[in-house]
Motif scaffolding. Structure first.
Motif, PDB file in Angstrom:
ATOM      1  N   ALA A 141     -23.690 -31.318 122.022  1.00  0.00           N
ATOM      2  CA  ALA A 141     -23.371 -29.911 122.247  1.00  0.00           C
ATOM      3  C   ALA A 141     -23.385 -29.553 123.730  1.00  0.00           C
ATOM      4  CB  ALA A 141     -24.359 -29.034 121.493  1.00  0.00           C
ATOM      5  N   ILE A 142     -22.486 -28.637 124.085  1.00  0.00           N
ATOM      6  CA  ILE A 142     -22.412 -28.084 125.448  1.00  0.00           C
ATOM      7  C   ILE A 142     -22.623 -26.574 125.314  1.00  0.00           C
ATOM      8  CG2 ILE A 142     -20.999 -27.773 127.510  1.00  0.00           C
ATOM      9  CD1 ILE A 142     -19.431 -30.276 126.637  1.00  0.00           C
ATOM     10  N   LEU A 143     -23.722 -26.071 125.835  1.00  0.00           N
ATOM     11  CA  LEU A 143     -24.099 -24.678 125.625  1.00  0.00           C
ATOM     12  C   LEU A 143     -24.057 -23.902 126.932  1.00  0.00           C
ATOM     13  CD1 LEU A 143     -25.177 -22.708 123.417  1.00  0.00           C
ATOM     14  CD2 LEU A 143     -27.472 -23.221 124.272  1.00  0.00           C
ATOM     15  N   VAL A 144     -23.442 -22.716 126.878  1.00  0.00           N
ATOM     16  CA  VAL A 144     -23.360 -21.824 128.035  1.00  0.00           C
ATOM     17  C   VAL A 144     -24.321 -20.651 127.814  1.00  0.00           C
ATOM     18  CG1 VAL A 144     -21.861 -20.379 129.457  1.00  0.00           C
ATOM     19  CG2 VAL A 144     -20.945 -22.449 128.367  1.00  0.00           C
ATOM     20  N   VAL A 145     -25.167 -20.384 128.801  1.00  0.00           N
ATOM     21  CA  VAL A 145     -26.108 -19.266 128.747  1.00  0.00           C
ATOM     22  C   VAL A 145     -25.753 -18.283 129.860  1.00  0.00           C
ATOM     23  CG1 VAL A 145     -28.513 -18.552 128.972  1.00  0.00           C
ATOM     24  CG2 VAL A 145     -27.949 -20.669 127.761  1.00  0.00           C
ATOM     25  N   SER A 146     -25.598 -17.015 129.502  1.00  0.00           N
ATOM     26  CA  SER A 146     -25.253 -15.965 130.472  1.00  0.00           C
ATOM     27  C   SER A 146     -26.329 -14.894 130.476  1.00  0.00           C
ATOM     28  CB  SER A 146     -23.904 -15.330 130.130  1.00  0.00           C
ATOM     29  OG  SER A 146     -22.858 -16.275 130.201  1.00  0.00           O
TER      30      SER A 146
ATOM     31  N   SER B 270     -30.099   1.083 143.890  1.00  0.00           N
ATOM     32  CA  SER B 270     -30.727   0.200 142.909  1.00  0.00           C
ATOM     33  C   SER B 270     -30.854  -1.222 143.453  1.00  0.00           C
ATOM     34  CB  SER B 270     -29.892   0.171 141.624  1.00  0.00           C
ATOM     35  OG  SER B 270     -29.868   1.430 141.002  1.00  0.00           O
ATOM     36  N   PRO B 271     -31.853  -1.964 143.021  1.00  0.00           N
ATOM     37  CA  PRO B 271     -31.985  -3.362 143.446  1.00  0.00           C
ATOM     38  C   PRO B 271     -30.889  -4.227 142.828  1.00  0.00           C
ATOM     39  CG  PRO B 271     -33.597  -2.859 141.751  1.00  0.00           C
ATOM     40  CD  PRO B 271     -32.937  -1.556 142.115  1.00  0.00           C
ATOM     41  N   LEU B 272     -30.789  -5.459 143.312  1.00  0.00           N
ATOM     42  CA  LEU B 272     -29.793  -6.404 142.816  1.00  0.00           C
ATOM     43  C   LEU B 272     -30.484  -7.486 141.993  1.00  0.00           C
ATOM     44  CD1 LEU B 272     -27.683  -6.953 146.072  1.00  0.00           C
ATOM     45  CD2 LEU B 272     -27.457  -5.143 144.360  1.00  0.00           C
ATOM     46  N   ARG B 273     -29.728  -8.069 141.074  1.00  0.00           N
ATOM     47  CA  ARG B 273     -30.206  -9.197 140.291  1.00  0.00           C
ATOM     48  C   ARG B 273     -29.138 -10.284 140.303  1.00  0.00           C
ATOM     49  NH1 ARG B 273     -34.647  -7.706 136.905  1.00  0.00           N
ATOM     50  NH2 ARG B 273     -35.012  -5.448 136.927  1.00  0.00           N
ATOM     51  N   LYS B 274     -29.554 -11.502 140.587  1.00  0.00           N
ATOM     52  CA  LYS B 274     -28.618 -12.611 140.656  1.00  0.00           C
ATOM     53  C   LYS B 274     -28.013 -12.895 139.292  1.00  0.00           C
ATOM     54  CE  LYS B 274     -28.279 -17.489 141.979  1.00  0.00           C
ATOM     55  NZ  LYS B 274     -27.632 -17.871 140.712  1.00  0.00           N
ATOM     56  N   VAL B 275     -26.724 -13.127 139.253  1.00  0.00           N
ATOM     57  CA  VAL B 275     -26.035 -13.491 138.022  1.00  0.00           C
ATOM     58  C   VAL B 275     -26.362 -14.946 137.682  1.00  0.00           C
ATOM     59  CG1 VAL B 275     -23.777 -13.939 137.000  1.00  0.00           C
ATOM     60  CG2 VAL B 275     -24.189 -11.814 138.255  1.00  0.00           C
ATOM     61  N   VAL B 276     -26.770 -15.188 136.440  1.00  0.00           N
ATOM     62  CA  VAL B 276     -27.110 -16.529 135.975  1.00  0.00           C
ATOM     63  C   VAL B 276     -26.036 -17.004 134.999  1.00  0.00           C
ATOM     64  CG1 VAL B 276     -28.788 -17.932 134.726  1.00  0.00           C
ATOM     65  CG2 VAL B 276     -29.574 -16.120 136.274  1.00  0.00           C
ATOM     66  N   HIS B 277     -25.399 -18.110 135.346  1.00  0.00           N
ATOM     67  CA  HIS B 277     -24.392 -18.734 134.482  1.00  0.00           C
ATOM     68  C   HIS B 277     -24.702 -20.227 134.444  1.00  0.00           C
ATOM     69  CE1 HIS B 277     -20.368 -19.204 132.627  1.00  0.00           C
ATOM     70  NE2 HIS B 277     -20.366 -20.371 133.262  1.00  0.00           N
ATOM     71  N   ARG B 278     -25.195 -20.717 133.289  1.00  0.00           N
ATOM     72  CA  ARG B 278     -25.651 -22.100 133.185  1.00  0.00           C
ATOM     73  C   ARG B 278     -24.971 -22.812 132.023  1.00  0.00           C
ATOM     74  NH1 ARG B 278     -31.843 -20.272 134.113  1.00  0.00           N
ATOM     75  NH2 ARG B 278     -31.839 -20.251 136.387  1.00  0.00           N
ATOM     76  N   ILE B 279     -24.656 -24.076 132.247  1.00  0.00           N
ATOM     77  CA  ILE B 279     -24.053 -24.929 131.224  1.00  0.00           C
ATOM     78  C   ILE B 279     -25.008 -26.094 130.996  1.00  0.00           C
ATOM     79  CG2 ILE B 279     -21.993 -26.224 130.538  1.00  0.00           C
ATOM     80  CD1 ILE B 279     -20.576 -24.804 132.960  1.00  0.00           C
ATOM     81  N   TYR B 280     -25.585 -26.167 129.802  1.00  0.00           N
ATOM     82  CA  TYR B 280     -26.485 -27.264 129.469  1.00  0.00           C
ATOM     83  C   TYR B 280     -25.705 -28.341 128.712  1.00  0.00           C
ATOM     84  CZ  TYR B 280     -30.376 -24.218 130.746  1.00  0.00           C
ATOM     85  OH  TYR B 280     -31.246 -23.411 131.442  1.00  0.00           O
ATOM     86  N   PHE B 281     -25.849 -29.589 129.159  1.00  0.00           N
ATOM     87  CA  PHE B 281     -25.118 -30.688 128.519  1.00  0.00           C
ATOM     88  C   PHE B 281     -25.877 -31.990 128.715  1.00  0.00           C
ATOM     89  CE2 PHE B 281     -23.874 -30.838 132.914  1.00  0.00           C
ATOM     90  CZ  PHE B 281     -23.569 -32.156 133.193  1.00  0.00           C
TER      91      PHE B 281
END
Length: 356
Positions: free
Chosen positions: A140-145, A196-207
């Motif tokens: 499986a290849i999973l994308v987490v946002s 407002s403060p900022l939050r880093k965008v998280v885009h990860r692909i687990y494989f």
């Protein structure tokens, strides 16, 4: 002639015997006994070294398996966190697996309430994307946002990173902004006076990769491909992970709890949906986006093996890898294995659906 007394004669014989030393038979007996003792000592040392080596292999495998489960579960628990209140409604869209721009990730703020889009919390790739390589077949290849749980001040932003800024001010036109750190972020906080403060965008692909250091070894390894400084960067996480599968818990009645599990929300197999309970109205399994939106829990099935072989070991066991793969094994090799499984609730999605 000198008369030698008995005590003197006995003393002289003792001195001669001492000067003469061991006989050949005595020497052979001593050497034989020494060899037996040496063989026993060598056998003990070899046994201890072998046992210690096997314990080290098992310890590394256990550490790798637990670390992989810990990393995956931790990120899945935060999946779908976009810093919004439970009453805020955004539409979830399928993100690009390998985003080339901010818009590819699904963040589209609009002026009309309720129709802004954000990426789905989790999504599985149906084919190997171009930004990763050496993928182990049939895994499986999973994308987490999500966005980072720790905010930063606008003054601390990095020009090449991507950030999300939320607004709680009624006079702001947009509900949020997503852009590279080189852009300006003017949205206000809830009192409509401070930025407002900022939050880093998280885009990860687990494989799973077929190698840790590709070109140098062939050790299967859990890796993550993450959007860092505007590009996909691949990082090894745990060595010896040779199979990874997920089952997805679908909320069919809208109460935030998974009612049925499937191995592929994009196209659920009929053999899996046939076992699901009936709901009113019936759940439409042909809508892939709706299925992924309704994923409230993820079951992780992870098979870890030792990095090094164990001489004389034969793995005759079978391992349950969930709905997608069923049981795998036995394996005709000398690697020791262990399967790790856990169920992770997606709190950010299920929490918004919970009913009192």
């Amino acid at each position: 002639m000198t008369d030698i007394s008995a005590p003197a004669f006995a003393a002289r014989r003792a001195r001669r015997r001492a000067i003469r030393g061991f006989t050949l038979i005595e020497l052979l007996v001593a050497i034989t006994l020494g060899l037996f003792l040496l063989i026993g000592l060598i056998t003990l040392v070899v046994s201890n070294v072998t046992n210690r080596s096997e314990l080290d292999k098992s310890a590394r495998q256990i550490e790798s398996g637990r670390h992989a489960i810990h990393v995956l579960a931790g990120d899945l628990q935060n999946a779908g966190y976009f810093g919004i209140a439970a009453t805020t409604e955004y539409t979830g869209v399928l993100p690009a697996i390998c985003p080339a721009a901010v818009a590819d990730m699904g963040y589209v703020p609009k002026t009309s309430p309720g129709i802004s889009t954000v990426p789905l919390p989790v999504y599985a790739a149906t084919a190997v994307p171009g930004c990763i390589d050496h993928v182990v077949p049939n895994t499986a290849i999973l994308v987490v946002s999500r966005i980072h749980t720790k905010p930063i001040l606008a003054s601390a932003k990095v020009a090449t990173e991507t950030y999300m800024q939320l607004s709680n001010c009624a006079t702001d036109i947009l509900p949020f902004g997503v852009a590279a750190g080189s852009a300006s972020f003017p949205l206000l906080n809830k009192d409509c006076s401070a930025v407002s403060p900022l939050r880093k965008v998280v885009h990860r692909i687990y494989f799973l990769s077929s190698c840790n250091e590709c070109g140098s070894d062939t050790t299967p390894t859990l890796k993550v491909a993450e959007l860092v400084n505007g590009a996909i960067a691949i990082t090894p996480l745990s060595e010896g992970i040779e199979n990874l599968q997920y089952d997805y818990g679908i909320d069919m009645d809208g109460d935030g709890a998974p009612d049925c599990y499937t191995s592929n929300p994009s196209a659920p197999p009929a053999t899996e949906t046939a076992a699901c309970p009936a709901t009113t109205p019936p759940h439409v399994w042909t809508d892939a986006t709706a299925n992924w939106t309704s994923v409230m829990a993820v079951r992780i099935h992870l098979l870890a093996r030792n990095v090094d072989k164990s001489a004389g070991w034969s793995d005759g066991s079978k391992y349950d890898m969930g709905l997608a793969s069923g049981q795998v094994g036995p394996f005709a090799d000398a690697f020791k294995r262990h399967v790790y499984s856990t169920t992770v609730r997606l709190y950010n999605g299920s929490g918004q659906r919970e009913q009192p």
